[in-house]
Structures are given as C-alpha cells and as structure tokens.
Design an enzyme around this catalytic site. Structure first.
Site, short mmCIF file in Angstrom:
data_model
loop_
_atom_site.label_atom_id
_atom_site.label_comp_id
_atom_site.label_asym_id
_atom_site.label_seq_id
_atom_site.Cartn_x
_atom_site.Cartn_y
_atom_site.Cartn_z
N ARG A 39 2.43 -4.71 16.64
CA ARG A 39 1.05 -4.22 16.47
C ARG A 39 0.07 -5.30 16.93
NH1 ARG A 39 1.29 -2.93 10.19
NH2 ARG A 39 2.10 -5.06 10.30
N HIS A 43 -2.08 -8.83 1.83
CA HIS A 43 -1.79 -7.56 2.53
C HIS A 43 -2.97 -7.24 3.45
CE1 HIS A 43 0.06 -3.83 3.40
NE2 HIS A 43 -0.26 -3.13 2.33
N HIS A 49 5.35 -12.69 7.54
CA HIS A 49 5.60 -11.30 7.13
C HIS A 49 6.82 -11.24 6.22
CE1 HIS A 49 6.02 -6.94 7.35
NE2 HIS A 49 4.75 -6.95 7.67
N SER A 73 0.83 -1.22 0.00
CA SER A 73 0.00 0.00 0.00
C SER A 73 0.86 1.26 0.00
CB SER A 73 -0.97 0.00 1.18
OG SER A 73 -0.30 -0.26 2.39
N ASP A 78 -2.74 -8.53 11.46
CA ASP A 78 -4.09 -8.91 11.04
C ASP A 78 -4.67 -10.10 11.81
OD1 ASP A 78 -4.23 -6.93 8.99
OD2 ASP A 78 -2.81 -8.14 7.85
#
Ligand code: HAX
Length: 440
Positions: A326, A270, A317, A240, A372
């Site tokens: 995160r 993604h 990743h 992105s 995610d």
C-alpha cells in the site's frame, strides 16, 4: 432486491455448507498452538479468525479477494475519464468476490446514491461538539448518532430468524457507507473551513463526490478513490477490523460496530499513525528551518526519537515483513504526480534512512515502511494540510472492508467471540513444567 444483494445471497447460500461441514465434521482438528509470548504479547499470529474478504501475507502484503493491489487497480472498471476504479465497484468485489461488470458497478453506485442523504440531526450533533474535538471523535459520534436508524435492531426485535441476519445487516451497511463521504467532508469543512459546507452532487461517484464536498480539485477525486480502496481491509486481526468483528459478534448493529472500529483506528499505533507521520515530519522541518535534511541529519532525528523512547511513526508492522504494497502504490502515485513535492522528498529520505536505523537498533521485527508513512504526503500536496483529519480518510476506507466482513459474519452465522483468559500464576505454573531448554 438489487443485483448486489441477490448476488450476495447466492454466494452466502453456496458458502454456508462449507462452514457447516468444517464445524461439524472437522471441528476438533488442531489449527494452532499458543505460546506464553503470544498470550502476553497481543496474540500475534494466533490463527483464530476467519475471513475470505482479504488475506495478508507477511512477505507479499495484502490481497483483496485474491487480487494484489496492482491487479485490483487494473481489473476493476475505471471511473469515466479517470485513472482509478470506483469505490462502488471495489465494494462489489469485496462483498461478492467477483470483479463487477460496468453494469454491476453502476447498480452499486445507484444503491449508494439512493441511501446517501444524511439525517439533519447528525450535523446538529457535530455542530454541538466542542470545537477542539478530534475529527475521529466526531466521526465515531456521527455514526453512533445514527444507530436509531438500524434495520437490524428493528427486525431483531420483531423476532427475525438467525438465517436472515445478513439481510438487514447488509441494508444497514449500505445505508451507513453511502453517507460516509458527506459526513467526512462535513467534519472537515465544519472544523477547518469556517463551516462553509459544499453541497453533494448525487451525479458523482463515491470518491468524486467526496472530493467535491471537500472542495479539492482534480485529481483529488482519484486520490480519494485510491485512498479508500487501499485502506479498506487488512484481514481480520488488525485492531479496527477485529474490533468491528468483535462488537458485531454480540449482534450489535453496524452503527455500534463501525463506531467502535473507528475508536480502535484512532490509536497512534494503528490508523492515527498517518497523522503522526506528518506531525513528526513537521517537527523535523521546524528544527531544520524548512530545509530538507541530509540523510545524516535525518538519521540523527530518527535516533533522537528512538532514544526518547518513542516509535518512528509509519514504520514497522505486526504482520508484514517487507515494505507495505500500500506504501508502494502510493509511492508510485507520488512519483507520477508529485515527484518534486518537498514533503515527498522528506518521505524519500526517511525511506532510505529509517530501515537501517531500526535494524541497527534491533528491536522492530519489521523495519520497513507501512501504509501510513506515505499517505499524508499526498493529502498535504493537494492542500489537505490539517493532518489530524487524515485518520478520518482511513476510517472511510476501512468501513468498506469491516462492513463487508460483518455482513458475511452474519451470513455464515459466526459465533459470539469469547477467547479465554488465564492468570499470571497459571502461566507461571505452565512455565515451571516446561522442559529446561524452552524455559531457559
Ligand atoms: N519505531 C520504534 N520502535 C519500533 C517500531 C518503530 N516504528 N516498530 C516496532 N518497534 C519496537 C516495538 O515498539 C517493540 O518494542 P518493545 O520490545 O520495547 O515493546 C519492538 O520493536 C518489537 O515490536 P514488533 O514486534 O516489531 O512490532 P509490534 O507488532 O509489536 O508493533 C507496530 C507493530 C505497527 C505497532 C509497531 O511497528 C509501531 O509502533 N510502528 C510505528 C507506529 C505505526 O506506524 N503504526 C501503524 C502500523 C500500520 C497500521 O496499522 N496502520 O493503520
């Protein structure tokens, strides 16, 4: 000029000589080498982008302007009476590199408020789209629809100097960012809540107003703030951020650039992975008749996915080589606010089961969970169960970082992006000349 814009301009002016000196005096210094594997394999790890907004260390995870996630959450001014800092204060940090005072933060909040009104034609376009359009398609289209508002295009057509590009890019960035909470909430209410739209309350901050327009009670306002901050940036090379930077490097305006970056974010490898995690877990839940699987049962589901030639969403990743901080920040939030949530229990079992399975399979370079794997659970807990909307939330956050990068790209005069491609025969020719040990 607003405080933020003045401060930004001072920073850009001070920074420009650094970039110019590097280019003029050290431009021919070698930074990296490229292997055939990197060339075929998606350019992993090739150092060929510059950003000062965030840096991703494979072991430590993301730092925004030099600060880790816990530092960011501790240092920024909190919204009054709430646990989380405001998105506005965080955006000030991303753009300037400085921690804002309460007054700096209030000035950004005011800037956003002035620019928040969404043109009616955006809603008309969204309403005209087919009912089964994916929320990310609607989000990207909404932003693209507003391209006619671009001040950058107007000033460019008037013949503005290259040195001034950053200025209308900044104006466009703030204009579009300020509208994202209302656009996102509209897409949600229009698509899933029978079109019952909740009006914006301009007295609220970015996250608070978003929660209100979504129609979800506290502490969802803090969830929204945390979510937008955590998803904002992950240095320049992810799909992105890189797409936004690439499109803007052609001097396309911020509307084109953000719409394109959202299209990249919408891929399952993604940003769409947050939707895929919930979809995967619902599939397991269906097969389990609603029961939480034991670790042994879960292991079998994970292996079935791998044997079916699919990826386990939320794990792995391209850069990170440890559990995503995160993920950890959201996990802490879950442990505090929703430790008994049944979906959180699923995620907890996955946390234990997936990494050893991926290690045993031996393909993924990073078996640990990414952002995610955890994010959908929190949304689900607060009633946002329409999981194909989750990537829109990611997109609102990511727009903050991508916009900050694009404004700086123009401030520092970064060039049109144009890497060189080669043919397979050329690679074979290079391979044939390689020393036997490397070629073996
Ligand atoms: N499940 C199964 N296989 C996986 C895997 C996973 N979670 N992660 C990596 N692999 C596989 C790859 O598909 C690849 O297989 P092939 O050799 O057959 O092509 C192999 O392991 C090596 O891949 P890698 O070098 O470790 O990882 P990549 O840099 O190629 O890909 C991905 C990184 C994030 C795309 C990958 O880990 C993945 O597909 N994960 C699942 C999807 C996901 O969670 N995406 C979100 C990532 C975070 C993010 O960007 N959020 O927006």
């Amino acid at each position: 000029m607003s405080n933020l814009k003045e401060k930004l301009f001072d920073k850009i002016k001070a920074w420009r000589p650094r970039t110019t000196k590097l280019l003029k005096e050290y431009g021919n210094v070698k930074l990296d080498e490229v292997t055939i594997e990197q060339c075929i394999g998606g350019m992993r790890d090739i150092k060929s982008l510059v950003t000062d907004i965030s840096y991703l260390d494979p072991q430590e995870g993301i730092r925004f302007r030099g600060f880790t996630i816990p530092e960011v959450l501790a240092k920024l001014p909190k919204v009054k009476g709430r646990e989380m800092p405001s998105v506005e204060g965080f955006f000030y940090l991303l753009l300037t590199g400085d921690v804002p005072t309460v007054a700096d933060e209030a000035a950004v909040t005011e800037e956003f408020r002035k620019r928040a009104a969404v043109p009616k034609y955006v809603f008309d376009v969204l309403r005209a789209m087919p009912a089964d359009s994916h929320p990310m398609t609607m989000f990207s289209a909404a932003i693209l629809t507003m391209q006619r508002e671009s001040l950058f295009v107007k000033r460019y057509n008037e013949g503005m100097s290259k040195m001034d590009y950053w200025d209308p890019m900044y104006e466009d960035a703030l204009n579009v960012l300020a509208k994202l909470p209302e656009i996102g909430a509209f897409i949600y209410r229009h698509k899933y809540k029978g079109g019952k739209i909740i009006a914006s309350d301009p007295s609220l901050d970015f996250g608070g107003n978003f929660a209100r327009m979504m129609g979800i009670e506290k502490p969802y306002d803090d969830v929204a703030r945390m979510y937008f901050i955590l998803h904002s940036d992950h240095e320049s090379g992810n799909v992105s951020a890189h797409t936004g930077h690439l499109v803007a490097s052609a001097l396309s305006d911020i509307y084109y650039s953000l719409s394109a970056m959202l299209d990249g974010l919408a891929g399952p490898l993604h940003g769409l992975a947050n939707q895929e995690v919930l979809r995967w877990m619902m599939g397991v839940m269906d097969k389990m008749g609603g029961k939480t699987p034991t670790e042994e049962e879960m292991r079998k589901f994970v292996w079935d996915t791998l044997k079916g030639g699919q990826v386990v969403p939320g794990f792995g990743h391209a850069v990170l080589r440890k559990t995503d901080p995160r993920y950890m920040a959201q996990r802490e939030f879950c442990l505090k606010h929703l430790p008994d949530d049944p979906i959180f229990k699923y995620v907890d079992v996955l946390f234990k089961v997936v990494p050893p399975v991926l290690k045993e399979q031996g393909k993924a370079k990073n078996p640990w969970p990414n952002v995610d794997a955890q994010s959908g659970v929190i949304q689900w807990h607060y009633g946002l169960k329409e999981y194909d909307f989750y990537t829109v939330l990611f997109g609102i956050g990511r727009a903050l970082g991508v916009s900050a990068n694009i404004v700086w790209d123009r401030g520092l005069g970064y060039a049109l992006e144009r890497p060189k491609s080669v043919t397979t025969a050329m690679l074979e020719e290079v391979a044939a000349k390689a020393p036997a040990k490397t070629a073996a």
